[in-house]
Design an enzyme around this catalytic site. Structure first.
Site, short mmCIF file in Angstrom:
data_model
loop_
_atom_site.label_atom_id
_atom_site.label_comp_id
_atom_site.label_asym_id
_atom_site.label_seq_id
_atom_site.Cartn_x
_atom_site.Cartn_y
_atom_site.Cartn_z
N CYS A 2 61.97 131.00 -10.69
CA CYS A 2 62.06 131.36 -9.28
C CYS A 2 62.89 132.63 -9.20
O CYS A 2 63.46 133.08 -10.19
CB CYS A 2 62.79 130.28 -8.48
SG CYS A 2 62.01 128.66 -8.60
N ARG A 27 58.39 136.59 -9.89
CA ARG A 27 58.97 135.39 -10.52
C ARG A 27 58.45 134.10 -9.88
O ARG A 27 58.75 133.00 -10.37
CB ARG A 27 60.50 135.41 -10.41
CG ARG A 27 61.14 136.62 -11.05
CD ARG A 27 62.64 136.56 -10.88
NE ARG A 27 63.19 135.41 -11.55
CZ ARG A 27 63.51 135.35 -12.83
NH1 ARG A 27 63.34 136.41 -13.60
NH2 ARG A 27 64.01 134.25 -13.35
N TRP A 74 58.88 129.15 -7.49
CA TRP A 74 57.78 128.82 -8.42
C TRP A 74 58.00 127.35 -8.73
O TRP A 74 58.89 127.00 -9.48
CB TRP A 74 57.90 129.69 -9.66
CG TRP A 74 56.86 129.43 -10.69
CD1 TRP A 74 57.00 128.70 -11.83
CD2 TRP A 74 55.52 129.92 -10.71
NE1 TRP A 74 55.83 128.70 -12.54
CE2 TRP A 74 54.90 129.45 -11.89
CE3 TRP A 74 54.78 130.71 -9.84
CZ2 TRP A 74 53.59 129.74 -12.20
CZ3 TRP A 74 53.46 130.99 -10.17
CH2 TRP A 74 52.88 130.52 -11.34
N ASN A 98 67.50 128.63 -9.46
CA ASN A 98 66.41 128.90 -10.39
C ASN A 98 66.72 128.15 -11.66
O ASN A 98 67.79 128.37 -12.25
CB ASN A 98 66.32 130.41 -10.67
CG ASN A 98 65.42 130.72 -11.85
OD1 ASN A 98 64.42 130.05 -12.06
ND2 ASN A 98 65.77 131.72 -12.63
N GLY A 99 65.84 127.26 -12.08
CA GLY A 99 66.09 126.50 -13.31
C GLY A 99 65.58 125.09 -13.18
O GLY A 99 64.83 124.77 -12.25
N GLU A 483 42.54 134.03 -31.39
CA GLU A 483 43.40 134.55 -30.33
C GLU A 483 43.81 136.00 -30.63
O GLU A 483 43.84 136.84 -29.72
CB GLU A 483 44.64 133.63 -30.20
CG GLU A 483 45.67 134.05 -29.17
CD GLU A 483 45.13 134.15 -27.74
OE1 GLU A 483 43.99 133.76 -27.48
OE2 GLU A 483 45.88 134.66 -26.89
N LYS A 487 42.94 139.01 -28.08
CA LYS A 487 43.96 139.89 -27.52
C LYS A 487 43.59 141.35 -27.78
O LYS A 487 43.67 142.18 -26.89
CB LYS A 487 45.35 139.62 -28.15
CG LYS A 487 46.05 138.38 -27.73
CD LYS A 487 46.57 138.35 -26.31
CE LYS A 487 45.54 137.85 -25.34
NZ LYS A 487 45.44 136.46 -25.08
N GLU A 490 40.41 142.50 -25.71
CA GLU A 490 40.48 142.58 -24.25
C GLU A 490 41.35 143.72 -23.75
O GLU A 490 41.13 144.22 -22.66
CB GLU A 490 40.86 141.25 -23.61
CG GLU A 490 42.28 140.81 -23.76
CD GLU A 490 42.55 139.47 -23.06
OE1 GLU A 490 42.00 139.21 -22.00
OE2 GLU A 490 43.35 138.70 -23.61
N HIS A 506 29.49 132.85 -45.47
CA HIS A 506 28.20 132.44 -44.92
C HIS A 506 27.60 133.50 -44.01
O HIS A 506 26.72 133.20 -43.21
CB HIS A 506 28.35 131.11 -44.19
CG HIS A 506 28.86 130.01 -45.08
ND1 HIS A 506 28.08 129.43 -46.05
CD2 HIS A 506 30.08 129.45 -45.18
CE1 HIS A 506 28.80 128.53 -46.70
NE2 HIS A 506 30.02 128.53 -46.20
N LYS A 605 42.73 138.32 -13.77
CA LYS A 605 43.69 137.34 -14.26
C LYS A 605 43.18 135.92 -14.04
O LYS A 605 43.33 135.06 -14.90
CB LYS A 605 45.05 137.54 -13.56
CG LYS A 605 46.16 136.62 -14.05
CD LYS A 605 46.54 136.92 -15.49
CE LYS A 605 47.52 135.93 -16.06
NZ LYS A 605 47.53 135.96 -17.54
O1 M6R Z 1 44.00 130.59 -16.17
P1 M6R Z 1 43.24 130.09 -17.39
O2 M6R Z 1 44.15 129.71 -18.51
O3 M6R Z 1 42.30 128.98 -17.05
O4 M6R Z 1 42.38 131.32 -17.85
C1 M6R Z 1 41.47 131.21 -18.90
C2 M6R Z 1 40.99 132.55 -19.37
O5 M6R Z 1 40.38 133.25 -18.32
C3 M6R Z 1 42.13 133.39 -19.92
O6 M6R Z 1 42.82 132.73 -20.93
C4 M6R Z 1 41.59 134.72 -20.47
O7 M6R Z 1 40.84 134.48 -21.60
C5 M6R Z 1 42.75 135.67 -20.76
N1 M6R Z 1 42.47 136.97 -20.24
C6 M6R Z 1 43.06 135.81 -22.20
O8 M6R Z 1 44.11 136.68 -22.44
#
Ligand code: M6R
Length: 610
Positions: A2, A27, A74, A98-99, A483, A487, A490, A506, A605
């Site tokens: 928060c 936050r 939050w 906050n905590g 992952e 990263k 993207e 394969h 996002k």
């Molecule tokens: O909010 P979510 O965790 O459900 O989102 C899932 C994906 O859209 C999200 O993880 C996306 O792959 C990210 N941009 C990865 O960095």
């Protein structure tokens, strides 16, 4: 996570507090509130939703006064509602926090027995009542805060005002951030530097176990025990934009560095270190249900699905439950055979991803029990579920998910330990080791962040022009390879693929030539020998090998062009450490290429479309 802010001085404080909250809205933003002393009484205004709702309420009924505190929430304890919004009031006291207070349930029970009227579900209101009780015994606000904090276990940054001690704010901190801003004839406090920066550049960053008394003309810092502290005053030369990101260039880099804190918050109050177990009430599944589950489905998208894949290792190894990982979009595109014996775990940072939400709803319709592992309290997936296990990573702003990934993994590890103990598949001694290992994780992650940063930056400079990058991993390192590739692609727009190391021969091995960097995850675990063979195979095809390996692994040094070392840990914890250099690599490559790191092209996002 928060945001808190406080002002004491000669100006009308409500606009200053609102301004501070706006700078702290990153936050948390599910509700906000102010408490302002008007010369006679403390008036409180709170509103759910974004800050503009609070501003509208204040426009209709302004608060005036020169001492006040403000909060942007939050949610962690208690749903999003006006009653749960801060400040919380008890008697003459108003508190923002906050905590997470770990022993709030026990304290609540005692306060209720003593006659306290508790109006919210929050842990924060408990603090207000504890302080009020001490004030009623005749203590000053400062001493009452001191006495109350002796009873409290957990993380807090608090700011407190009292009607009968106007022109004063008492603040205290343990494991949550708190900054004091030193002005001319006015002083401020805030969760972070941006909140105070428009008013002063002179700040004191409080340490854990410290508190302070702020008046218009003075700031006095002591320990919570009462020992005077000669606090160091720093002058900040950040721009406001830098300050919002705590001095980091991008939110993503800030969030990568917040991971140790995100893990600390996610496990806070959930580890029973005395008994080497996980606190049952925190998991949301009764011990009875834990023994009855026949199969687990982990349903998620993107990065959350990679956390799910790591979670499958934990659930199979520790709890011996058949576990299926499903991409939410595919799960809902089939007619999955599930029913009352199944536990479906929907994993999502936002809690709003449409595919995951729809998959969760299908699972529930078919009679499965639904557990949500989500970061946003009260989000759609949380609301649709039978039980929630919140990751407490705080708001994640960068589109590329980082801190929520590791927070999801630790939530799944706790779930597996909990189920393993209830189902008799995890011996007590091993559970105790894992619980202690979880408690050690944040520091190990800090060590990796500081220990690998320079080398990874060097690697990013070296490989930033690559057209394709491959990531290989085996066992729990396979999802980490996926992952790492996600990263990189993207945010840097470099073509990157993650593969199960054993699957290379394969087909994908045909991609390797001298222009293709191959990142091999080869930590010292049960798969090490096989990982080394795969590394050699890639090297023999001319690939430029970057190994992510355990400290002191001489074999890897002999074979790889570059080696990024992480500490040797219990293999269950390796994914938490090996993912960090991959996140940093993606970040530095993207930054060097000059892409829009926090808002990469074509991405959102929260994905609320199918
Ligand atoms: O909010 P979510 O965790 O459900 O989102 C899932 C994906 O859209 C999200 O993880 C996306 O792959 C990210 N941009 C990865 O960095």
């Amino acid at each position: 996570m928060c945001g808190i802010v406080g002002y004491v001085g000669t100006k009308n404080c409500a606009p200053i507090l609102i301004d501070g909250l706006r700078r702290l809205e990153y936050r948390g933003y599910d509700s906000a509130g102010l408490a302002v002393y008007d010369g006679t009484r403390i008036n409180v205004t709170r509103a759910i939703g974004k800050l503009r709702n609070l501003e509208a309420a204040l426009a209709a009924a302004p608060l005036t006064g020169t001492t006040g505190i403000g909060h942007t929430r939050w949610a962690t304890h208690g749903r999003v509602s006006e009653a749960n919004a801060h400040p919380h009031v008890a008697g003459e006291i108003a508190v923002i926090h906050n905590g997470i207070i770990e022993n709030h349930l026990a304290l609540r029970a005692r306060l209720v027995k003593d006659g306290a009227k508790i109006l919210s579900d929050t842990d924060t209101e408990i603090i207000a009542h504890l302080i009020d009780a001490q004030c009623r015994k005749g203590l000053s606000l400062e001493d009452a805060v001191r006495a109350a904090l002796k009873e409290v276990e957990g993380a807090y940054a608090i700011a407190v005002i009292r009607k009968s001690e106007p022109q004063k704010i008492v603040v205290a901190k343990n494991a949550s951030p708190l900054v004091l801003g030193l002005g001319e004839g006015e002083n401020l406090c805030g969760s972070d530097i941006p909140a105070v920066l428009p008013y002063t550049r002179r700040v004191i960053i409080l340490e854990d176990g410290q508190m302070a008394v702020l008046t218009a003309d003075a700031v006095r810092v002591t320990t919570v025990d009462g020992t005077p502290v000669d606090a160091q005053v720093k002058t900040i030369d950040w721009s406001p934009a830098m300050a919002e990101k705590s001095g980091y260039k991008h939110f993503m880099l800030k969030e990568i560095h917040e991971q140790p804190r995100a893990i600390e918050d996610t496990v806070r109050g959930r580890l029973d270190r005395e008994n080497g177990d996980i606190v049952a009430e925190e998991i949301g599944l009764s011990p009875e249900l834990a023994t009855k589950i026949e199969r687990v489905y982990l349903v998620a998208c993107g990065t959350s699905s990679h956390a799910a894949m790591v979670g499958r290792y934990y659930l199979e190894r520790l709890a011996r439950i058949p576990t299926v990982v499903e991409l939410a979009s595919e799960f809902r595109s089939r007619d999955p055979v599930i029913g009352p014996g199944d536990l479906v775990v929907a994993i999502s940072q936002s809690g709003e991803t449409l595919d995951t939400l729809m998959a969760a709803k299908i699972a529930k319709e078919k009679g499965a029990k639904l557990l949500a592992i989500v970061n946003v309290m009260g989000s759609a997936i949380a609301r649709a579920s039978d039980a929630e296990l919140y990751t407490r990573a705080g708001p994640e702003i960068g589109v590329a998910s980082t801190k929520c990934f590791t927070a999801q993994m630790v939530a799944l590890l706790m779930l597996a330990v909990y189920l393993g103990r209830r189902r008799g598949t995890l011996p007590a001694a091993r559970a105790a080791e894992l619980v202690e290992g979880i408690a050690r994780l944040p520091q190990q992650m800090r060590d990796v962040l500081t220990g690998t940063r320079q080398l990874v930056l060097h690697l990013a400079r070296r490989y930033m022009d690559a057209r394709d990058v491959l990531f290989l991993g085996r066992g729990a390192s396979f999802p980490i390879a996926l992952e790492g590739a996600l990263k990189l692609k993207e945010i840097s727009y470099i073509h990157a693929e993650g593969y199960a190391a054993g699957e290379m021969k394969h087909g994908p091995i045909a991609l390797i030539d001298a222009n293709v960097p191959v990142v091999v995850l080869a930590p010292k675990d049960e798969h090490h020998d096989k990982s080394m063979s795969n590394l050699q195979e890639a090297k023999a095809r001319g690939g430029r090998i970057i190994a992510i390996a355990s400290e002191g692994d001489e074999d890897v040094h002999g074979l790889a062009e570059e080696v990024v070392e992480v500490p040797v840990v219990d293999p269950e914890f390796t994914p938490f450490l090996t993912v960090i250099p991959l996140q940093l690599f993606a970040y530095y490559v993207a930054d060097l290429k000059g892409t829009d790191v926090d808002q990469p092209r074509n991405l959102a996002k929260t994905v609320t479309v199918e």
